[in-house]
Design a protein around this motif. Sequence first.
Motif, short mmCIF file in Angstrom:
data_model
loop_
_atom_site.label_atom_id
_atom_site.label_comp_id
_atom_site.label_asym_id
_atom_site.label_seq_id
_atom_site.Cartn_x
_atom_site.Cartn_y
_atom_site.Cartn_z
N LEU A 122 0.29 -1.14 -0.23
CA LEU A 122 0.44 -0.04 0.10
C LEU A 122 1.02 1.30 0.10
N ILE A 123 2.39 1.06 0.51
CA ILE A 123 2.63 2.11 0.61
C ILE A 123 3.20 2.81 -0.70
N LEU A 124 3.98 2.09 -1.23
CA LEU A 124 4.48 1.80 -2.08
C LEU A 124 3.58 2.06 -3.87
N ASN A 125 2.13 2.20 -3.20
CA ASN A 125 1.52 2.28 -4.14
C ASN A 125 -0.11 3.07 -4.33
N ASN A 126 0.92 3.76 -3.25
CA ASN A 126 -0.43 4.74 -2.59
C ASN A 126 0.14 6.17 -2.49
N ASP A 127 -1.11 7.78 -2.21
CA ASP A 127 0.02 8.39 -1.15
C ASP A 127 -0.08 8.73 -0.11
N LEU A 128 -1.12 8.42 0.12
CA LEU A 128 -1.76 8.43 2.05
C LEU A 128 -2.07 7.01 3.13
N ILE A 129 -1.34 6.70 3.13
CA ILE A 129 -1.54 5.39 3.87
C ILE A 129 -1.55 5.72 5.11
N LYS A 281 -13.60 8.92 9.29
CA LYS A 281 -14.70 10.36 8.26
C LYS A 281 -13.95 9.66 6.92
N LEU A 282 -11.99 9.51 7.08
CA LEU A 282 -11.53 9.52 5.65
C LEU A 282 -11.87 7.48 5.35
N SER A 283 -12.43 7.00 5.87
CA SER A 283 -12.31 5.02 5.75
C SER A 283 -13.11 5.02 4.32
N PRO A 284 -13.62 6.15 3.49
CA PRO A 284 -15.07 6.12 2.49
C PRO A 284 -13.80 7.04 1.52
N VAL A 285 -13.10 7.87 1.95
CA VAL A 285 -12.79 8.32 0.41
C VAL A 285 -11.74 8.08 -0.23
N GLN A 286 -11.78 8.04 -1.43
CA GLN A 286 -11.21 7.12 -1.98
C GLN A 286 -9.89 7.81 -2.37
N GLY A 287 -8.39 7.03 -2.56
CA GLY A 287 -7.44 6.70 -2.75
C GLY A 287 -6.56 7.13 -1.31
N ILE A 288 -7.57 7.71 -0.04
CA ILE A 288 -6.92 7.21 1.28
C ILE A 288 -6.96 5.37 1.49
N ASN A 289 -5.96 5.40 2.23
CA ASN A 289 -5.87 3.45 2.33
C ASN A 289 -5.98 3.59 4.24
N PHE A 290 -6.27 2.52 4.24
CA PHE A 290 -6.11 1.85 5.97
C PHE A 290 -5.71 0.55 5.72
N HIS A 291 -5.08 0.74 6.38
CA HIS A 291 -4.13 -1.09 6.66
C HIS A 291 -4.49 -1.31 8.26
N GLU A 292 -5.04 -2.62 8.55
CA GLU A 292 -5.02 -2.90 10.43
C GLU A 292 -4.26 -3.50 10.79
N PHE A 293 -3.16 -3.69 11.63
CA PHE A 293 -2.60 -4.97 12.15
C PHE A 293 -3.24 -5.44 12.97
N ASP A 294 -3.37 -7.11 13.21
CA ASP A 294 -3.55 -7.14 14.69
C ASP A 294 -2.78 -8.22 15.42
N HIS A 295 -3.04 -8.63 16.84
CA HIS A 295 -2.03 -9.74 17.11
C HIS A 295 -1.42 -10.44 16.91
N ASP A 296 -1.91 -10.88 15.52
CA ASP A 296 -0.82 -12.51 14.83
C ASP A 296 0.13 -11.79 13.66
N ASP A 297 -0.30 -10.37 14.35
CA ASP A 297 1.22 -9.67 12.89
C ASP A 297 2.12 -9.44 13.77
N VAL A 298 2.39 -9.59 15.26
CA VAL A 298 3.28 -8.90 15.85
C VAL A 298 4.77 -9.94 15.64
N VAL A 299 5.93 -9.51 15.59
CA VAL A 299 7.29 -10.19 15.10
C VAL A 299 8.00 -9.34 16.10
N ARG A 300 7.56 -8.74 17.40
CA ARG A 300 8.52 -9.64 17.93
C ARG A 300 8.95 -10.45 18.45
N HIS A 301 8.78 -10.83 20.10
CA HIS A 301 9.06 -12.06 21.30
C HIS A 301 7.39 -12.73 21.18
N PRO A 302 7.58 -13.66 21.17
CA PRO A 302 6.04 -13.89 20.80
C PRO A 302 5.43 -14.16 21.74
#
Length: 318
Positions: A122-129, A281-302
Amino acid sequence: MAKNTLEFESERDFHRLYSEDPKNLQQMEKALDCKVVARGCTLTLEGSPESIEHGELFFQLLESARKQGVATNTSDFLRFLKKVVQGKANEIKELLDKPLVLTIRKKSVVPRNLGQRRFLDLILNNDLIFGIGPAGTGKTYLAVIAALHALLEGKVQRIVLARPAVEAGEALGFLPGDLEEKLLPYLRPLYDAMDEVLGPVDARKLVETGVVEIAPLAYMRGRTLSKCFAILDEAQNTTSSQMMMFLTRLGEGSKMVVTGDVTQVDLPHNQLSGLVEAKKKLSPVQGINFHEFDHDDVVRHPLVSKIISAYQSPSSKP
Protein backbone atom coordinates in the motif's frame (compact mmCIF):
# COMPACT_ATOMS: atom_id res chain seq x y z
CA MET A 1 1.70 -44.60 11.78
CA ALA A 2 3.56 -43.24 8.81
CA LYS A 3 7.14 -42.08 8.45
CA ASN A 4 8.97 -39.84 6.01
CA THR A 5 12.39 -38.24 5.75
CA LEU A 6 13.16 -34.86 4.21
CA GLU A 7 16.65 -34.12 2.90
CA PHE A 8 18.21 -30.66 2.65
CA GLU A 9 21.19 -29.56 0.56
CA SER A 10 23.06 -27.84 3.38
CA GLU A 11 23.23 -29.04 6.97
CA ARG A 12 23.91 -25.49 8.18
CA ASP A 13 20.95 -23.99 6.29
CA PHE A 14 18.68 -26.79 7.46
CA HIS A 15 19.42 -26.26 11.14
CA ARG A 16 18.98 -22.51 10.71
CA LEU A 17 15.39 -23.14 9.66
CA TYR A 18 14.52 -23.92 13.26
CA SER A 19 17.05 -21.43 14.70
CA GLU A 20 19.27 -24.34 15.76
CA ASP A 21 17.09 -24.66 18.86
CA PRO A 22 15.79 -28.17 19.73
CA LYS A 23 13.00 -26.53 21.76
CA ASN A 24 11.47 -25.31 18.52
CA LEU A 25 11.32 -28.87 17.20
CA GLN A 26 9.67 -29.91 20.47
CA GLN A 27 7.06 -27.20 19.90
CA MET A 28 6.54 -28.60 16.41
CA GLU A 29 6.07 -32.14 17.76
CA LYS A 30 3.45 -30.90 20.21
CA ALA A 31 1.60 -28.74 17.70
CA LEU A 32 1.51 -31.31 14.89
CA ASP A 33 1.32 -34.41 17.11
CA CYS A 34 4.22 -36.17 15.44
CA LYS A 35 7.75 -37.28 16.25
CA VAL A 36 10.49 -35.06 14.79
CA VAL A 37 14.17 -36.02 14.50
CA ALA A 38 16.77 -33.67 12.98
CA ARG A 39 20.10 -35.25 12.14
CA GLY A 40 22.71 -33.99 9.68
CA CYS A 41 20.90 -32.84 6.56
CA THR A 42 17.76 -34.85 7.22
CA LEU A 43 14.49 -34.32 9.06
CA THR A 44 12.50 -37.43 9.93
CA LEU A 45 8.77 -37.14 10.64
CA GLU A 46 6.77 -39.96 12.20
CA GLY A 47 3.03 -39.83 12.90
CA SER A 48 -0.31 -39.83 11.12
CA PRO A 49 -0.33 -39.14 7.37
CA GLU A 50 -1.99 -35.78 8.06
CA SER A 51 0.60 -34.70 10.65
CA ILE A 52 3.46 -35.71 8.31
CA GLU A 53 1.85 -33.75 5.47
CA HIS A 54 1.60 -30.68 7.71
CA GLY A 55 5.21 -31.14 8.82
CA GLU A 56 6.44 -31.33 5.23
CA LEU A 57 4.43 -28.27 4.25
CA PHE A 58 5.76 -26.37 7.26
CA PHE A 59 9.40 -26.96 6.38
CA GLN A 60 8.76 -26.25 2.70
CA LEU A 61 7.47 -22.82 3.73
CA LEU A 62 10.48 -22.23 5.98
CA GLU A 63 12.84 -23.22 3.17
CA SER A 64 11.05 -20.93 0.69
CA ALA A 65 11.37 -18.06 3.15
CA ARG A 66 15.09 -18.77 3.63
CA LYS A 67 15.69 -18.68 -0.12
CA GLN A 68 14.06 -15.24 -0.23
CA GLY A 69 16.42 -13.91 2.41
CA VAL A 70 14.26 -14.32 5.52
CA ALA A 71 16.50 -15.44 8.39
CA THR A 72 13.96 -17.39 10.40
CA ASN A 73 14.27 -16.86 14.12
CA THR A 74 12.20 -18.49 16.84
CA SER A 75 9.41 -15.95 16.39
CA ASP A 76 9.18 -16.65 12.66
CA PHE A 77 9.32 -20.40 13.25
CA LEU A 78 6.43 -20.29 15.71
CA ARG A 79 4.45 -17.87 13.54
CA PHE A 80 4.68 -20.16 10.48
CA LEU A 81 3.87 -23.18 12.63
CA LYS A 82 0.75 -21.50 14.00
CA LYS A 83 -0.51 -20.72 10.50
CA VAL A 84 -0.01 -24.34 9.39
CA VAL A 85 -1.81 -25.68 12.47
CA GLN A 86 -4.69 -23.24 11.88
CA GLY A 87 -4.99 -24.31 8.27
CA LYS A 88 -3.86 -20.88 7.07
CA ALA A 89 -0.73 -21.96 5.23
CA ASN A 90 -2.09 -20.25 2.11
CA GLU A 91 -1.46 -16.89 3.78
CA ILE A 92 2.22 -17.74 4.02
CA LYS A 93 2.23 -19.11 0.47
CA GLU A 94 0.73 -15.87 -0.82
CA LEU A 95 3.42 -13.91 0.99
CA LEU A 96 6.19 -16.06 -0.47
CA ASP A 97 4.73 -16.38 -3.98
CA LYS A 98 4.80 -12.59 -4.35
CA PRO A 99 8.06 -11.58 -2.71
CA LEU A 100 8.59 -7.92 -2.00
CA VAL A 101 12.16 -6.94 -1.20
CA LEU A 102 13.45 -3.40 -0.71
CA THR A 103 17.19 -3.01 -1.00
CA ILE A 104 18.76 -0.08 0.83
CA ARG A 105 22.49 0.17 0.32
CA LYS A 106 23.59 -3.41 0.94
CA LYS A 107 20.73 -4.40 3.23
CA SER A 108 17.61 -6.19 1.96
CA VAL A 109 14.37 -5.73 3.85
CA VAL A 110 11.73 -8.44 3.49
CA PRO A 111 8.21 -8.23 5.01
CA ARG A 112 8.01 -10.87 7.70
CA ASN A 113 4.32 -11.69 7.46
CA LEU A 114 1.33 -11.15 5.17
CA GLY A 115 0.15 -8.10 7.12
CA GLN A 116 3.51 -6.40 6.64
CA ARG A 117 3.51 -7.43 2.97
CA ARG A 118 0.14 -5.77 2.35
CA PHE A 119 1.04 -2.65 4.31
CA LEU A 120 4.29 -2.15 2.42
CA ASP A 121 2.53 -2.73 -0.89
CA LEU A 122 0.00 0.00 0.00
CA ILE A 123 2.81 2.41 0.88
CA LEU A 124 4.62 1.82 -2.40
CA ASN A 125 1.50 2.28 -4.54
CA ASN A 126 -0.45 5.05 -2.81
CA ASP A 127 0.09 8.60 -1.57
CA LEU A 128 -1.75 8.54 1.78
CA ILE A 129 -1.75 5.43 3.96
CA PHE A 130 -2.79 4.75 7.54
CA GLY A 131 -1.24 1.80 9.39
CA ILE A 132 -3.17 0.98 12.56
CA GLY A 133 -2.35 -1.82 14.97
CA PRO A 134 -0.64 -2.96 18.17
CA ALA A 135 2.98 -2.53 19.18
CA GLY A 136 5.51 -4.81 17.50
CA THR A 137 3.80 -5.16 14.12
CA GLY A 138 6.48 -3.17 12.30
CA LYS A 139 4.34 -0.16 11.35
CA THR A 140 6.96 2.49 12.06
CA TYR A 141 9.87 0.40 10.83
CA LEU A 142 8.30 -0.33 7.45
CA ALA A 143 7.24 3.29 6.98
CA VAL A 144 10.79 4.51 7.63
CA ILE A 145 12.24 1.81 5.35
CA ALA A 146 9.87 2.80 2.54
CA ALA A 147 10.80 6.46 3.06
CA LEU A 148 14.53 5.77 2.87
CA HIS A 149 14.03 3.64 -0.23
CA ALA A 150 12.06 6.43 -1.94
CA LEU A 151 14.76 8.95 -0.98
CA LEU A 152 17.66 6.87 -2.27
CA GLU A 153 15.74 6.06 -5.48
CA GLY A 154 15.28 9.80 -6.10
CA LYS A 155 11.49 9.67 -5.84
CA VAL A 156 11.44 12.26 -3.03
CA GLN A 157 13.94 14.92 -1.99
CA ARG A 158 13.56 14.69 1.77
CA ILE A 159 11.92 12.84 4.63
CA VAL A 160 9.94 14.40 7.46
CA LEU A 161 9.36 12.32 10.58
CA ALA A 162 6.87 13.73 13.08
CA ARG A 163 5.50 12.52 16.38
CA PRO A 164 3.24 14.13 19.01
CA ALA A 165 5.24 14.64 22.23
CA VAL A 166 2.61 13.77 24.79
CA GLU A 167 3.62 10.36 26.12
CA ALA A 168 5.44 11.68 29.18
CA GLY A 169 2.58 13.96 30.15
CA GLU A 170 4.98 16.91 30.12
CA ALA A 171 5.57 19.88 27.83
CA LEU A 172 8.86 19.79 25.96
CA GLY A 173 10.01 22.92 27.80
CA PHE A 174 10.16 21.02 31.06
CA LEU A 175 12.59 18.45 29.70
CA PRO A 176 16.37 19.02 29.98
CA GLY A 177 18.66 19.92 27.06
CA ASP A 178 18.28 21.62 23.69
CA LEU A 179 15.47 20.85 21.25
CA GLU A 180 17.18 17.78 19.76
CA GLU A 181 17.83 16.34 23.23
CA LYS A 182 14.24 17.07 24.28
CA LEU A 183 12.87 15.28 21.23
CA LEU A 184 15.15 12.23 21.36
CA PRO A 185 13.02 10.14 23.80
CA TYR A 186 9.96 10.64 21.59
CA LEU A 187 11.71 10.01 18.29
CA ARG A 188 13.99 7.14 19.30
CA PRO A 189 11.99 4.51 17.36
CA LEU A 190 12.43 6.51 14.18
CA TYR A 191 16.18 6.81 14.72
CA ASP A 192 16.39 3.08 15.47
CA ALA A 193 14.83 2.16 12.12
CA MET A 194 17.25 4.40 10.21
CA ASP A 195 20.23 3.14 12.20
CA GLU A 196 19.43 -0.47 11.36
CA VAL A 197 19.56 -0.06 7.60
CA LEU A 198 21.98 2.85 7.17
CA GLY A 199 24.12 2.65 10.27
CA PRO A 200 24.28 5.40 12.93
CA VAL A 201 26.88 7.50 11.09
CA ASP A 202 25.04 7.76 7.74
CA ALA A 203 21.69 8.17 9.47
CA ARG A 204 23.01 11.14 11.49
CA LYS A 205 24.46 12.71 8.35
CA LEU A 206 21.02 12.74 6.74
CA VAL A 207 19.60 14.42 9.83
CA GLU A 208 22.43 16.95 10.12
CA THR A 209 22.13 17.99 6.46
CA GLY A 210 18.35 18.38 6.74
CA VAL A 211 17.57 15.65 4.21
CA VAL A 212 15.80 13.85 7.05
CA GLU A 213 13.95 16.21 9.35
CA ILE A 214 12.74 14.95 12.70
CA ALA A 215 10.40 17.31 14.48
CA PRO A 216 7.46 17.48 16.89
CA LEU A 217 4.05 17.63 15.27
CA ALA A 218 3.54 21.25 16.35
CA TYR A 219 6.34 22.33 13.97
CA MET A 220 4.28 21.22 10.94
CA ARG A 221 1.75 24.06 11.13
CA GLY A 222 1.82 26.48 8.19
CA ARG A 223 4.04 24.29 6.00
CA THR A 224 3.49 22.53 2.68
CA LEU A 225 5.39 19.27 2.30
CA SER A 226 6.30 18.98 -1.40
CA LYS A 227 8.44 16.19 -2.95
CA CYS A 228 8.61 14.75 0.52
CA PHE A 229 7.94 11.48 2.32
CA ALA A 230 6.19 12.41 5.57
CA ILE A 231 5.58 10.01 8.45
CA LEU A 232 3.40 10.70 11.48
CA ASP A 233 4.13 8.15 14.19
CA GLU A 234 2.09 7.50 17.38
CA ALA A 235 -0.83 9.24 15.67
CA GLN A 236 -3.29 8.00 18.29
CA ASN A 237 -1.96 10.80 20.49
CA THR A 238 -2.93 13.57 18.09
CA THR A 239 -5.99 15.71 18.64
CA SER A 240 -8.56 16.17 15.89
CA SER A 241 -7.13 19.56 14.90
CA GLN A 242 -3.54 18.23 14.91
CA MET A 243 -4.45 15.31 12.65
CA MET A 244 -6.26 17.54 10.17
CA MET A 245 -3.37 20.00 10.24
CA PHE A 246 -0.82 17.29 9.43
CA LEU A 247 -2.86 15.63 6.67
CA THR A 248 -3.43 18.94 4.92
CA ARG A 249 0.35 19.51 4.68
CA LEU A 250 0.47 16.96 1.82
CA GLY A 251 2.00 18.65 -1.20
CA GLU A 252 2.77 17.85 -4.83
CA GLY A 253 4.94 14.80 -5.41
CA SER A 254 4.69 13.73 -1.77
CA LYS A 255 3.70 10.61 0.09
CA MET A 256 2.35 10.41 3.64
CA VAL A 257 2.15 7.50 6.09
CA VAL A 258 0.32 7.75 9.41
CA THR A 259 0.85 5.04 12.03
CA GLY A 260 -0.61 4.44 15.46
CA ASP A 261 -2.26 2.11 17.94
CA VAL A 262 -5.79 3.12 18.95
CA THR A 263 -5.55 0.98 22.10
CA GLN A 264 -2.71 3.13 23.51
CA VAL A 265 -4.17 6.64 23.56
CA ASP A 266 -2.45 8.88 26.11
CA LEU A 267 -4.69 11.90 25.64
CA PRO A 268 -7.00 13.11 28.44
CA HIS A 269 -10.06 10.87 28.73
CA ASN A 270 -12.41 13.59 27.49
CA GLN A 271 -10.39 14.17 24.29
CA LEU A 272 -11.04 12.18 21.13
CA SER A 273 -8.00 10.73 19.39
CA GLY A 274 -7.35 12.28 16.00
CA LEU A 275 -6.49 8.83 14.64
CA VAL A 276 -9.79 7.33 15.80
CA GLU A 277 -11.70 10.21 14.23
CA ALA A 278 -9.69 10.04 11.00
CA LYS A 279 -10.50 6.35 10.59
CA LYS A 280 -14.23 7.06 10.93
CA LYS A 281 -14.30 10.08 8.64
CA LEU A 282 -11.72 9.18 6.01
CA SER A 283 -12.26 5.45 5.44
CA PRO A 284 -14.84 6.12 2.67
CA VAL A 285 -12.59 8.66 0.90
CA GLN A 286 -11.19 7.30 -2.35
CA GLY A 287 -7.40 7.48 -2.49
CA ILE A 288 -6.93 7.19 1.27
CA ASN A 289 -5.95 3.68 2.35
CA PHE A 290 -6.18 2.06 5.77
CA HIS A 291 -4.37 -1.11 6.80
CA GLU A 292 -5.15 -2.68 10.16
CA PHE A 293 -2.75 -5.06 11.88
CA ASP A 294 -3.80 -7.41 14.66
CA HIS A 295 -1.91 -9.29 17.37
CA ASP A 296 -1.14 -12.13 14.94
CA ASP A 297 1.02 -9.69 12.97
CA VAL A 298 3.33 -8.97 15.92
CA VAL A 299 6.94 -9.73 14.97
CA ARG A 300 8.59 -9.20 18.34
CA HIS A 301 8.96 -11.92 20.97
CA PRO A 302 6.10 -14.47 20.73
CA LEU A 303 4.95 -13.44 24.22
CA VAL A 304 4.14 -9.93 22.97
CA SER A 305 1.27 -11.29 20.87
CA LYS A 306 -0.05 -13.22 23.87
CA ILE A 307 0.17 -10.13 26.09
CA ILE A 308 -1.79 -8.04 23.58
CA SER A 309 -4.44 -10.76 23.25
CA ALA A 310 -4.78 -11.02 27.03
CA TYR A 311 -5.27 -7.28 27.45
CA GLN A 312 -7.80 -7.15 24.61
CA SER A 313 -9.80 -10.08 25.96
CA PRO A 314 -13.20 -9.02 27.35
CA SER A 315 -12.57 -11.06 30.51
CA SER A 316 -9.50 -8.95 31.31
CA LYS A 317 -11.35 -5.64 31.22
CA PRO A 318 -12.41 -4.11 34.56
